[in-house]
Write an enzyme that holds these catalytic residues in place. Sequence first.
Site, short mmCIF file in Angstrom:
data_model
loop_
_atom_site.label_atom_id
_atom_site.label_comp_id
_atom_site.label_asym_id
_atom_site.label_seq_id
_atom_site.Cartn_x
_atom_site.Cartn_y
_atom_site.Cartn_z
N ASP A 1 -84.52 35.48 30.62
CA ASP A 1 -83.72 36.40 31.43
C ASP A 1 -83.06 37.44 30.52
O ASP A 1 -82.37 37.07 29.57
CB ASP A 1 -82.64 35.58 32.17
CG ASP A 1 -81.75 36.44 33.06
OD1 ASP A 1 -82.00 37.66 33.18
OD2 ASP A 1 -80.80 35.88 33.64
N PHE B 1 -83.29 32.58 36.05
CA PHE B 1 -82.56 33.83 36.15
C PHE B 1 -81.07 33.60 36.39
O PHE B 1 -80.67 32.53 36.82
CB PHE B 1 -83.15 34.67 37.28
CG PHE B 1 -84.59 35.02 37.03
CD1 PHE B 1 -84.94 36.15 36.31
CD2 PHE B 1 -85.61 34.18 37.47
CE1 PHE B 1 -86.27 36.45 36.05
CE2 PHE B 1 -86.94 34.46 37.22
CZ PHE B 1 -87.27 35.60 36.51
N CYS B 2 -80.30 34.66 36.12
CA CYS B 2 -78.85 34.64 36.31
C CYS B 2 -78.52 34.09 37.69
O CYS B 2 -79.13 34.52 38.66
CB CYS B 2 -78.30 36.06 36.19
SG CYS B 2 -76.62 36.26 36.87
N PRO B 3 -77.60 33.17 37.83
CA PRO B 3 -76.67 32.64 36.82
C PRO B 3 -77.11 31.31 36.19
O PRO B 3 -76.29 30.66 35.54
CB PRO B 3 -75.40 32.40 37.66
CG PRO B 3 -75.97 31.89 38.96
CD PRO B 3 -77.27 32.62 39.17
#
Lengths: 76, 143
Positions: free
Chosen positions: A40, A13-15
């Site tokens: 994501d 997931f981000c980042p």
Amino acid sequence: MSAARTLDVRGKFCPIPVMETSKAINEVPVGGILEVLATDPAAEPDIKAWAQRTGHEVVQVEKAEGYIRILVKRLK
Amino acid sequence: MAEKKSKLSIIVWSGTVDKLYPAAILTSAAASGGWEVELFFTFWGLNAIRKDMLDVAQRQIDRSYEQYAQAAAEAISKMGFPKWYELLAQAKGMGNVRIFACSTTMEMFGIKEKTALADFVDEVVGAATFLERAKDSTITLFI
């Protein structure tokens, strides 16, 4: 379009997808393609924004079964 | 294509994980994109970067949301997401990230040595240094 390297960040997931893309782009030759596989939902807009900022190019985005395939061309 | 020079400055005041993550995530994304990043840890943020507090902070959440603390911790762990301070350390390793500790808060908390703080801390400074370094920032946040 054949990729010089594949980066699999599915399940991240981000980042993380952007961070890993930023590292991996240096491992393909200038003009070469980095293939990023991601799940994501932010990966596409984020990698596009990252590419615009860092001067690389997202040349293709393709939806696959349950994930997305983003081809980034190293421009410098 | 010339990179546009961009700078992100954050005063990290909070010491709970629900605020430390946003600071760490923005820092990571910025570092990946070649931004300059200046982080100034003060008050509870400074408390969270004591070596012995890094993991304690990972479990702490703002009191207004404390009923979600357990669920949040479980979700983060299930996602395989790095801890907030690991993310910061990674960001530092890949870009132009400078991390400062507030000297006044250190005194307040009885922290005598920089070595008591996380290894990613560059320097112990005061408000004037942060203002000078942050004055040309494109984005400035207080978290």
